[in-house]
Scaffold this active site. Structure first.
Site, PDB file in Angstrom:
ATOM      1  N   ARG A 236      38.179  54.634   7.866  1.00  0.00           N
ATOM      2  CA  ARG A 236      37.382  55.584   8.638  1.00  0.00           C
ATOM      3  C   ARG A 236      37.139  55.008  10.017  1.00  0.00           C
ATOM      4  O   ARG A 236      36.990  53.791  10.173  1.00  0.00           O
ATOM      5  CB  ARG A 236      36.018  55.797   7.960  1.00  0.00           C
ATOM      6  N   HIS A 284      45.264  60.260  12.137  1.00  0.00           N
ATOM      7  CA  HIS A 284      44.616  60.423  10.825  1.00  0.00           C
ATOM      8  C   HIS A 284      45.561  61.101   9.827  1.00  0.00           C
ATOM      9  O   HIS A 284      45.186  62.092   9.182  1.00  0.00           O
ATOM     10  CB  HIS A 284      43.306  61.215  10.954  1.00  0.00           C
TER      11      HIS A 284
END
Lengths: 321, 321
Positions: A236, A284
């Site tokens: 993250r 991502h």
């Protein structure tokens, strides 16, 4: 009597699938169970027993008085956990083999890219320079994986098989064959000191926010055969202190980084990460997962739950993952 | 009586080691055996029983009347075999674990780079575009390895473990667990038809010269999830028809290529391979090997040979490897 409904709260798109496509897919796998696409569907909130969510609006889930289980359509539940009105029912995260396998692909690829000096080789190609450099073998390099859950435990033996020395660090003690396992704050320094390539697969919690900072980077192996150590973050964005990361890439504390996640996504066009010569950036997409696999996983879990079995991969609220 | 001498015929440098450094290393590992660095050393040619060579001048080896074994300081013996005056004594090629492991690193890295659309992602980064694209899982991709000797047989199970469908093609029949094995000219088409990523690790012989040509490229999987199939050549430049390769990259028959080897090395600055947008180029460094490991391997083989044991990895002259 009809089965309890499954509400879908999918904001934006995920895995390139629209909310409509998810709805059609869940209709297929949840036979005889009402599937409600929200917002939009007309329904009685009391009929909703399950919710499958992706970036729901905070407070949205509190509207269902008979909610029994929340399924998050991804592995990371940090955004969801920030919702203070989140109903106190089991929260399940995705842990399907497909996601795990894709993350291992990503980790192996990026470890090998740095190990095999791909940044240098691409520059050489662009400059038409035939300039082989000394190449150390995998056995000379220590990869350290932060996070030994489903993802870390899958990637570690593949890296080991390729020849890297592999260690892992986790919150609580773990045992993995042929992998040196460190745990807790007390063993973090020893883990970092031996690490040439740091791979971060931690969940984002209040304990791990900004764990990747200058202090950690400075403790990595200062006598690495690679010159300077490398960081790979596929967890993250909130795990990394981005100012520290850029400063350490600039001053040579770090020799390179592969980053799939950022504090702000999409990454703003003026971010220095785009253009830093030692950064390999991905949008991502380390572990997009087949929505087919996810929808089947949710449907199977609901059946297990209704048969009185234990839910798999339920989040422990206190630890945050 | 002194031991038969080992003559070193090393032209240029190999693995960034000078001939002098090789000499010092062989002095260490061949204790009590004269090691002669040629040209230059003063000696009786009749004393030379062994030769360790790298790109010797054709004819050079014919000067030793009592030569017993020739050791090539690399895996490929194609250049040596072209010497028509090569003495008819056993010729041994390097097959050390270190070289094998490095080649597997290279193969896994380049398969993953194409599989994970690295060329597209690097372009996106350069253009500051946050633009994830659909990513197929490894299980949707068939990797086909040409050559199932030491190198191919080592890379195949690692690719399998990552999730790829893996097949191999070899001259004669082979059996590898969980790998679909094809062999001979009769099964080449079936092997190619299923292959999305073709990895070539063949030795260069008169049978394999220019085996990577338009005919082969056209037979690869035309309905690949990747769009167009990809070729990785880490064997020898002579295996590829370079005009066909460029034409097939231009017209979309191939979607990409990773090339470590070329007909002419160093690759001339005006070669189109440098600048082709779909080519990942490396300067023949897929599997540099630790000279320490090679020198120990040669010393050990000489001891085995003098103890009457069978030499390992002796080249079969007729098949050419």
């Amino acid at each position: 009597m009809s089965k309890g409904a499954l509400a879908l709260l999918i904001r934006g798109t995920t895995q390139n699938w629209s909310a409509e496509r998810w709805k059609a897919r869940f209709d297929e796998v949840c036979r005889n169970r009402p599937v409600l696409q929200l917002p939009g569907a007309t329904f009685d909130p009391a009929d909703v027993h399950y919710a499958a969510v992706w970036k729901p609006v905070p407070g949205e889930l509190a509207a269902f008085p008979n909610l029994k289980v929340i399924f998050n359509l991804g592995a990371g539940v940090d955004a969801l956990m920030a919702d203070r009105s989140l109903p106190d029912v089991p929260l399940v995260r995705v842990a399907v083999d497909d996601l795990t396998a894709r993350m291992t692909e990503y980790v192996v690829l990026h470890v090998l890219m740095h190990h095999r000096q791909e940044l240098y080789l691409r520059d050489s190609q662009r400059e038409r320079r035939w300039a082989p450099k000394h190449q150390w073998p995998a056995g000379a390099i220590s990869v350290g994986i932060m996070g030994l859950g489903t993802l870390g435990a899958d990637a570690a033996p593949v890296l080991r098989r390729i020849g890297f020395r592999v260690a892992g660090w986790s919150r609580g003690p773990k045992q993995l064959e042929d992998i040196e396992c460190f745990n807790g704050g007390g063993q973090l320094d020893a883990f970092l000191r031996r690490t040439d390539i740091l791979v971060c697969l931690l969940p984002l919690t209040q304990d791990t926010r900004h764990i990747l900072d200058r202090e950690v980077f400075t403790k990595l192996n200062r006598t690495s055969p690679m010159g300077a150590p490398v960081v790979i973050n596929a967890g993250r964005g909130g795990l990394q202190n981005e100012a520290d990361l850029l400063a350490c890439l600039d001053d040579g504390t770090l020799g390179g980084a592969s980053l799939d996640v950022f504090a702000t996504e999409p990454l703003p066009p003026d971010s220095r990460f785009w253009t830093h010569p030692n950064v390999v950036l991905t949008p991502h997409n380390a572990a997009d997962t087949d929505p087919d696999a996810i929808s089947k996983y949710v449907a199977r879990q609901i059946e297990r739950f209704e048969a009185g079995e234990v839910l798999e991969n339920a989040v422990e609220r206190e630890r945050g993952y």
